[in-house]
Scaffold this active site. Structure first.
Site, PDB file in Angstrom:
ATOM      1  N   GLU A   1      -8.143  -5.730  -9.440  1.00 51.75           N
ATOM      2  CA  GLU A   1      -9.037  -5.233  -8.318  1.00 51.75           C
ATOM      3  C   GLU A   1      -9.192  -3.699  -8.973  1.00 51.75           C
ATOM      4  O   GLU A   1      -9.057  -3.213 -10.013  1.00 51.75           O
ATOM      5  CB  GLU A   1      -8.137  -5.050  -7.148  1.00 51.75           C
ATOM      6  CG  GLU A   1      -6.983  -4.275  -7.246  1.00 51.75           C
ATOM      7  CD  GLU A   1      -6.047  -4.207  -5.859  1.00 51.75           C
ATOM      8  OE1 GLU A   1      -6.834  -3.951  -4.797  1.00 51.75           O
ATOM      9  OE2 GLU A   1      -4.790  -4.013  -6.049  1.00 51.75           O
TER      10      GLU A   1
ATOM     11  N   LYS B   1       0.907  -1.093   0.112  1.00 56.87           N
ATOM     12  CA  LYS B   1       0.206   0.106   0.112  1.00 56.87           C
ATOM     13  C   LYS B   1       0.933   1.491   0.046  1.00 56.87           C
ATOM     14  O   LYS B   1       1.104   1.573   1.125  1.00 56.87           O
ATOM     15  CB  LYS B   1      -1.012  -0.066   1.101  1.00 56.87           C
ATOM     16  CG  LYS B   1      -2.246   0.906   1.186  1.00 56.87           C
ATOM     17  CD  LYS B   1      -3.366   0.165   2.294  1.00 56.87           C
ATOM     18  CE  LYS B   1      -4.345   1.298   2.021  1.00 56.87           C
ATOM     19  NZ  LYS B   1      -5.175   1.344   0.895  1.00 56.87           N
TER      20      LYS B   1
HETATM   21  N1  PLP Z   1      -7.093  -2.552  -2.720  1.00 55.21           N
HETATM   22  C1  PLP Z   1      -6.604  -1.384  -2.881  1.00 55.21           C
HETATM   23  C2  PLP Z   1      -5.784  -0.973  -4.121  1.00 55.21           C
HETATM   24  C3  PLP Z   1      -6.792  -0.564  -1.687  1.00 55.21           C
HETATM   25  O1  PLP Z   1      -6.549   0.698  -1.756  1.00 55.21           O
HETATM   26  C4  PLP Z   1      -7.687  -0.974  -0.646  1.00 55.21           C
HETATM   27  C5  PLP Z   1      -7.934  -0.374   0.512  1.00 55.21           C
HETATM   28  O2  PLP Z   1      -7.152  -0.339   1.417  1.00 55.21           O
HETATM   29  C6  PLP Z   1      -8.148  -2.299  -0.700  1.00 55.21           C
HETATM   30  C7  PLP Z   1      -7.917  -2.924  -1.716  1.00 55.21           C
HETATM   31  C8  PLP Z   1      -8.671  -2.892   0.319  1.00 55.21           C
HETATM   32  O3  PLP Z   1      -8.041  -3.087   1.717  1.00 55.21           O
HETATM   33  P1  PLP Z   1      -8.546  -3.247   2.952  1.00 55.21           P
HETATM   34  O4  PLP Z   1      -9.973  -4.112   2.877  1.00 55.21           O
HETATM   35  O5  PLP Z   1      -7.519  -3.825   3.851  1.00 55.21           O
HETATM   36  O6  PLP Z   1      -8.896  -1.768   3.181  1.00 55.21           O
HETATM   37  C1  COI Z   2      -8.901   2.243   2.292  1.00 56.99           C
HETATM   38  O1  COI Z   2      -9.848   1.718   1.909  1.00 56.99           O
HETATM   39  O2  COI Z   2      -8.792   2.507   3.535  1.00 56.99           O
HETATM   40  C2  COI Z   2      -8.088   2.890   1.315  1.00 56.99           C
HETATM   41  O3  COI Z   2      -7.112   3.121   1.584  1.00 56.99           O
HETATM   42  C3  COI Z   2      -8.748   3.216  -0.289  1.00 56.99           C
HETATM   43  C4  COI Z   2      -8.574   4.358  -0.619  1.00 56.99           C
HETATM   44  C5  COI Z   2      -9.038   4.297  -1.956  1.00 56.99           C
HETATM   45  C6  COI Z   2      -9.544   5.316   0.089  1.00 56.99           C
END
Ligand code: PLP
Ligand code: COI
Length: 343
Positions: free
Chosen positions: A220, A184
């Protein structure tokens, strides 16, 4: 503590300056002890590593107020672990997990007045992030870093809340094989802004990225993982090592199996099989589980049988189970919920 005068039911996913945030600096090979500050501005060199070569990573997690007034976070340990992986991949020092978890709690405790009360569907979104802060002009990792966490009250990520959205297959790639798709880091998001400016944002709420190597498989969206439901109520999610390992998706897959008795599968998903799915959803911390009603593949429109009016039945069950746990109305699997005691 009293609450701020905020229209909790009409919050959007947008920034608001809250009272206090956490900051810790890394210098001479160690993190300082960290502190809370009211200063929302970051001051650094014009040549800071983050400004020149994008050396930054971040996380996103939420705090929830339960019906009986407790304040809880959802699996924050997994955010700490993922940030550790992101930091290592970008040659940044790891902010220790125990300190990460403690800092999250401190930010929540210091901003309780901004925590949405139960019943509005709103949450308190926390954004931990870290960046190279000292001057770097030759391409190399910085020597000094700053770790910060701020928090903001938020509503739904997509306007319209739980209404199904339209997703467009994107002609540009998000992540290269053997690149940074699984961590991330800000740079993944910066490059996705280009495709956002192509004039489609009013028609398509999100983009579906394909695998960069063959452009035949679903990866995704810019900010969430995909879930699909088959005619036999099997939950399928893309298997790829160039997507972010979503905590929401991993949790939803577990809940589908152990709470709802559904079969789940993580496998490669081809664009050509999209028409066969009954339901589709996007899942992430900000997104929660957002239903997808239509996928646009250039001239071809793939309309999910669940339609554009409401969530499909299986997606809804998953959504209710996940949010039931996050808001404390359903019993959570061991270790998923962390309660913050605020004095
Ligand atoms: N994929 C991307 C590119 C994201 O930015 C996020 C957000 O965090 C997710 C997936 C979903 O991850 P999470 O469920 O850990 O927030
Ligand atoms: C999240 O879901 O926390 C993310 O970082 C996604 C972002 C596009 C807001």
């Amino acid at each position: 503590m009293g609450k701020k005068d905020i229209d909790w039911g009409n919050l959007r996913f947008s920034y608001m300056k809250t009272d206090q945030r956490y900051v810790s600096n890394y210098k001479d090979g160690e993190w300082d002890q960290g502190r809370m500050t009211e200063d929302a501005n970051v001051v650094m060199s014009e040549c800071a590593g983050v400004l020149q070569y994008s050396q930054s990573c971040f996380e996103g997690l939420k705090a929830y107020t339960t019906e009986d007034g407790r304040i809880i976070t959802f699996r924050p340990d997994l955010n700490a672990e993922r940030m550790e992986n992101s930091a290592i991949s970008l040659q940044m020092p790891v902010f220790p997990k125990k300190r990460f978890l403690d800092a999250v709690d401190q930010v929540i405790a210091a901003n309780v007045a901004y925590l949405p009360p139960y019943g509005f569907g709103a949450t308190f979104y926390l954004r931990p992030y870290m960046f190279g802060s000292n001057p770097v002009i030759g391409v190399k990792p910085a020597d000094e870093y700053q770790f910060r966490i701020f928090g903001i009250p938020v509503g739904p990520y997509f306007q319209g809340g739980a209404k199904p959205i339209t997703v467009k297959i994107c002609d540009y790639d998000r992540a290269a094989p053997h690149g940074t798709g699984h961590i991330k880091v800000g740079l993944n998001y910066a490059m996705s802004l280009y495709t956002m400016s192509l004039g489609h944002e009013k028609v398509y709420e999100e983009k579906m990225y394909l695998d960069a190597a063959t452009r035949t498989k679903v990866e995704e969206s810019g900010g969430a993982n995909f879930l699909f439901v088959t005619k036999d109520n099997l939950i399928v999610t893309p298997k790829s090592n160039t997507i972010l390992p979503s905590i929401t998706r991993r949790s939803a897959m577990y809940l589908a199996k152990s709470y709802l008795g559904l079969e789940t599968e993580e496998r490669e998903i081809y664009v050509e099989e999209l028409e066969e799915f009954e339901e589709c959803g996007l899942c992430g911390t900000a997104t929660v589980i957002a239903p997808v009603g239509k996928i646009v593949d250039h001239g071809r429109e793939i309309c999910l049988p669940s339609g554009m009016e409401k969530m499909g039945p299986i997606t809804k069950k998953l959504y209710d189970t996940l949010t039931g746990i996050q808001f404390g109305t359903l019993e959570a699997p061991q270790g998923w919920i962390h309660e913050i005691k605020v004095k």
